[in-house]
Structure formats: C-alpha cells, structure tokens
Design a protein around this motif. Structure first.
Motif, short mmCIF file in Angstrom:
data_model
loop_
_atom_site.label_atom_id
_atom_site.label_comp_id
_atom_site.label_asym_id
_atom_site.label_seq_id
_atom_site.Cartn_x
_atom_site.Cartn_y
_atom_site.Cartn_z
N VAL A 124 36.44 112.38 -13.98
CA VAL A 124 35.51 112.02 -12.90
C VAL A 124 34.62 110.83 -13.22
CG1 VAL A 124 35.48 114.43 -12.16
CG2 VAL A 124 33.64 113.57 -13.61
N SER A 125 34.74 110.26 -14.39
CA SER A 125 33.93 109.15 -14.89
C SER A 125 32.60 109.69 -15.43
CB SER A 125 33.67 108.08 -13.82
OG SER A 125 32.59 108.42 -12.99
N GLU A 126 31.88 108.85 -16.15
CA GLU A 126 30.59 109.26 -16.69
C GLU A 126 29.52 109.34 -15.61
OE1 GLU A 126 29.33 107.41 -20.24
OE2 GLU A 126 31.21 107.76 -21.30
N GLU A 127 29.75 108.71 -14.49
CA GLU A 127 28.89 108.91 -13.32
C GLU A 127 29.46 110.08 -12.54
OE1 GLU A 127 27.07 105.24 -11.42
OE2 GLU A 127 28.91 104.41 -12.27
N THR A 128 29.19 111.28 -13.02
CA THR A 128 29.90 112.46 -12.54
C THR A 128 29.68 112.74 -11.05
OG1 THR A 128 28.08 113.89 -13.26
CG2 THR A 128 29.90 113.52 -14.82
N SER A 129 28.49 112.42 -10.54
CA SER A 129 28.24 112.68 -9.12
C SER A 129 28.91 111.64 -8.23
CB SER A 129 26.73 112.71 -8.85
OG SER A 129 26.14 111.47 -9.15
N VAL A 130 29.20 110.48 -8.77
CA VAL A 130 29.90 109.43 -8.02
C VAL A 130 31.40 109.70 -8.02
CG1 VAL A 130 30.45 106.96 -7.89
CG2 VAL A 130 28.12 107.72 -8.49
#
Length: 263
Positions: A124-130
């Motif tokens: 999900v990437s390190e920007e998890t909410s994005v």
C-alpha cells in the motif's frame, strides 16, 4: 442335578448378554463457568492511541482465540502491530464450558507509531492512507510476456511454469488495461477498475503476512475471470516493485499465476 446346573449356567450367560447390550450412559454434562458478560477482555496500547496493542482475555475457565480482523491469535493473550488507524473492533471467540460465545472490544488507533511489517508498505506504500495502485506487468495486448498464465495446480512452487501463456500468446483478460488500488484509510480498502476510464468497484482486503496470502472481499482482482469466488490468493512475491499471486485450483481445475507491477 445336572439339568439344574445347565439351566443355572444358561441363566448366567443370558444375564451377562443382557448386561452387555445395555448402553453405557455418561450423564455428566458440561456446565458454563460463567456467562459472556462475565468474560473480561482487556486491550492495552503501548502508547496512547498507538498501534501496538496487547489483547488479553482474563477470565479463568474460559478458552478460545482472538480474531483481530487480519488473522487469528490462538492464545488468550496476543500482541499485534495493527496497521489500520481509526476505531477498530477485535473479537474473542471461545467456550464458557457448556456453550460457545463471542465477545468484542473496541480500540481507537490514532497513530501508526510502530512500524508495520514491510509487506504492508510494499502493498500500500508508506503513505498507507493514500495507498498504492497495481496494474498487470505487461499488455494490455498479447506481447509474449508472462504476466497472466495457466500453471500446474496445487503447487505454488511451480508458479513459473506456464502450461498455457494465455495473455502472452493470444488471449489477455478482458480487464488487462485495468488497475487495483489498496489503501489503509480507516480500513483495508480495495478498489477494482476494469479499465482506466470506468468507475471503481469497492471491496476490502486482508493481507496475512504470516501465511503469505491475500484475501480480496466484495470484488475481483484483475484477471479473475479464471474463477476464484473465495478471493484467496497465495503470495509468491511481494516487493515494492512486484506482486505475484498464485491460485492453486481455479474454476477450470488448473493453477493460475498473476504478475503485477505498480502503476
């Protein structure tokens, strides 16, 4: 005299036979040691609002397991680094002695102050909410590459073997130009796009790091036309740049392999 002895002997035999035919009844019944209201569940966060959570069941005589949405902990006490911020409900499933029960406890997670397993960031990437978007690692037309193909069944180790390189040779899936989006914005959110210019279909997902599986609920992954209503896939590879999934037995009775890359 002999007749009396014979009659007595046969009488004894009949008594033994009759006794042997009687069912042995165990009338002991299991009894509850408490009721569901009496089961004490405790959630302790290492920091206020943090995502390192200890879940414990503290009532004697009760046994069971924790369902923490992303997996199960087969003990009365577990510690997890939870990857999803927001209000979360955890469930304890067990037995009171004479009957089964389930009970929940709510936890508010405001910050991901403890690092997640790297698999979460890769997905999900390190920007998890994005979140992060994945597409096929080839296509959308037949291009000779191996990114959606038939594999031997029931053997994840054989995922590289292509019994039929469907997408590469002739027949890509109908959604070969589509995409999949994963994020952790309040939940394990999943959105499927069958093409680049269509409205997304929302669902959810569960990443089981320990068992290396990906569960997709309420929607499909790209190329799911090969048939997998359960939505559970074996993860062959999950890195920042690659996602490879394998299905052991699709609707046609073979295995199948999917190869994705970030958009």
């Amino acid at each position: 005299m002999k007749v009396n002895k014979i009659i007595g002997l046969w009488g004894s035999v009949l008594i033994l036979l009759f006794s042997a035919c009687q069912p042995i009844e165990d009338r002991e019944e299991l009894e509850n040691t408490t009721d569901a209201d009496g089961v004490k569940l405790v959630a302790t966060q290492a920091t206020a609002g943090g995502n390192l959570v200890e879940l414990s069941m503290e009532t004697l005589g009760v046994t069971g397991y924790w369902d923490f949405n992303l997996g199960k902990g087969l003990t009365d006490r577990i510690e997890i680094v939870y990857p999803i911020p927001g209000a979360t409900t955890f469930t304890y499933v067990g037995t009171l002695g004479g009957e089964f029960f389930s009970k929940t406890i709510d936890v508010q997670i405001d910050t991901l102050d403890h690092a997640l397993n790297q698999d979460w960031y890769d997905l999900v990437s390190e920007e998890t909410s994005v979140g992060k978007t994945w597409v096929f690692a080839g296509g959308p037309g037949a291009d000779g590459g191996k990114w959606w193909y038939m594999s031997p069944p029931d053997d994840p180790a054989s995922w590289e073997t292509a019994w039929w390189n469907a997408a590469g040779d002739c027949c890509p899936p109908g959604d070969a130009a589509g995409k999949m989006h994963f994020d952790l914005d309040g939940a394990g959110n999943y959105t499927y796009y069958s093409d680049t210019d269509v409205e997304g279909e929302t669902g959810s997902f569960v990443l089981d790091v320990a068992n290396q599986t990906l569960q997709v609920n309420g929607s499909n992954i790209l190329g799911a036309e090969q048939g997998n209503p359960a939505g559970l896939y074996t993860i062959i590879s999950l890195t920042e740049d690659e996602l490879i999934l394998y299905l052991a037995n699709n609707a046609g009775g073979t295995g199948w392999t999917w190869v994705f890359k970030p958009e």
